[in-house]
Write an enzyme that holds these catalytic residues in place. Structure first.
Site, PDB file in Angstrom:
ATOM      1  CG  HIS A 146      -0.495  -3.347  -4.965  1.00 29.98           C
ATOM      2  ND1 HIS A 146       0.305  -3.991  -5.890  1.00 29.98           N
ATOM      3  CD2 HIS A 146       0.314  -2.453  -4.337  1.00 29.98           C
ATOM      4  CE1 HIS A 146       1.544  -3.508  -5.832  1.00 29.98           C
ATOM      5  NE2 HIS A 146       1.571  -2.570  -4.890  1.00 29.98           N
TER       6      HIS A 146
HETATM    7  O1  RIB Z   1       2.067  -6.103  -1.952  1.00 32.76           O
HETATM    8  C1  RIB Z   1       0.996  -5.196  -1.986  1.00 32.76           C
HETATM    9  C2  RIB Z   1       0.078  -5.429  -0.837  1.00 32.76           C
HETATM   10  O2  RIB Z   1       0.773  -5.218   0.398  1.00 32.76           O
HETATM   11  C3  RIB Z   1      -1.111  -4.446  -0.803  1.00 32.76           C
HETATM   12  O3  RIB Z   1      -2.216  -5.073  -0.220  1.00 32.76           O
HETATM   13  C4  RIB Z   1      -0.617  -3.353   0.102  1.00 32.76           C
HETATM   14  O4  RIB Z   1      -1.687  -2.672   0.773  1.00 32.76           O
HETATM   15  C5  RIB Z   1       0.182  -4.141   1.097  1.00 32.76           C
HETATM   16  O5  RIB Z   1      -0.710  -4.656   2.065  1.00 32.76           O
END
Ligand code: RIB
Ligand code: CA
Length: 309
Positions: free
Chosen positions: A236
């Site tokens: 992500h």
């Molecule tokens: O939903 C994904 C996000 O939530 C990413 O930033 C992961 O590190 C968590 O913080």
């Protein structure tokens, strides 16, 4: 000229990769931490550990230990008890430069031109900074977040963790009027996943950062596969860095995006108006596509760059 950025994060396995990549691809003016994947004390320790691992010449400032209005919630099921489970933890010699991340963000944006804000955790620190110093909204080059989704959620059917964990902060940030607001939501990041092959490639690189990343991914991929039917675990947070350094990898569309703060089934949902018309300002450049192969190639090249010459 490398873009100047402040990373606001909650390390977090994918935050760790974002820091590794940003250290090579950008000028990191500082790291600020927030409660999210793990409590603030742990996300701050993890940020310090990572800054030392990549030999980053930038301060770490601790920020908000809880959301603006709701109780703090974490993601132990995804990131483990430490927030960075998997690798053996090296000793940390560094300590946080302050416990006032908001002050650091405001001062750094006021003292430097063309700074990008890169929040990859809950948006509490950014919301507080915007409330205390509205002038920073126009002063920054832009904001590039990992958060929200134009389709499905992850912590609920409709909400992505970073926005869900502090929806009131997210609503303030999305509504602040940033001229350049790039959003890498789950609809995008789910197209940028790593798998066993990625881990093998990292072990072949065989430098300290590559091996640490491989150990992170061993935990992160296994944990994800246990909880979902996914074969690849989404990377992500690095998408928020690549959206600044390599925007050509993406397909962005201007959209009106609002944050639901109250809904029984939809609290924390980013409501993306796909109609392409309406009376709301198009406040967000929503990412819909990424060139995964090229992005992975950039990821591997940045990790190789840590091989001592
Ligand atoms: O939903 C994904 C996000 O939530 C990413 O930033 C992961 O590190 C968590 O913080
Ligand atoms: Ca994160």
């Amino acid at each position: 000229m490398k873009p100047k950025i402040i990373i606001d994060c909650d390390p977090g396995h994918d935050d760790a990769i974002a820091i590794m990549m940003a250290t090579q691809l950008t000028e990191v003016l500082g790291i600020t931490t927030v409660s999210g994947n793990a409590p603030l004390a742990l996300t701050t320790d993890n940020a310090l550990l990572l800054a030392e691992l990549v030999d980053l010449d930038a301060e770490v400032h601790a920020g908000a230990g809880k959301p603006l209005l709701i109780a703090a919630r974490h993601a132990e099921e995804a990131h483990g008890k430490t927030g960075l489970d998997g690798p053996t933890r090296p000793k940390i010699s560094r300590s946080a430069a302050s416990s006032d991340a908001v002050r650091f963000i405001i001062d750094t944006v006021r003292d430097n031109d063309d700074v990008w804000l890169v929040p990859i955790g809950p948006l509490t620190n950014i919301a507080l900074a915007v409330q205390q110093a509205p002038d920073i909204v126009e002063r920054v080059a832009g904001i590039s977040i990992m958060g929200g989704s134009a389709t499905v959620g992850n912590v609920t059917a409709t909400a992505e963790f970073n926005v869900w964990a502090d929806p009131h902060a997210a609503s303030i940030v999305y509504g602040a009027g940033f001229q350049s607001f790039r959003m890498a939501g789950l609809n995008l990041t789910h197209k940028f996943g790593i798998d066993e092959q990625t881990i093998s490639e990292l072990r072949e690189i065989d430098n300290r950062v590559a091996l640490f990343a491989a150990d992170l991914f061993d935990f992160y991929l296994t944990s994800y596969q246990k909880r979902t039917s996914g074969q690849r675990v989404p990377l992500h947070d690095p998408c928020a860095v690549l959206a600044i350094t390599h925007p050509e990898l993406f397909n962005f569309q201007n959209r009106a995006v609002a944050v639901e703060t109250e809904g029984v089934y939809t609290r924390g949902m980013t409501v993306v108006d796909e109609r392409g018309w309406g009376d709301k300002p198009l406040n967000c450049e929503v990412a819909y596509e990424i060139d995964r192969d090229k992005g992975m190639q950039i990821f591997i090249e940045t990790i190789k760059a840590y091989t001592e010459s």
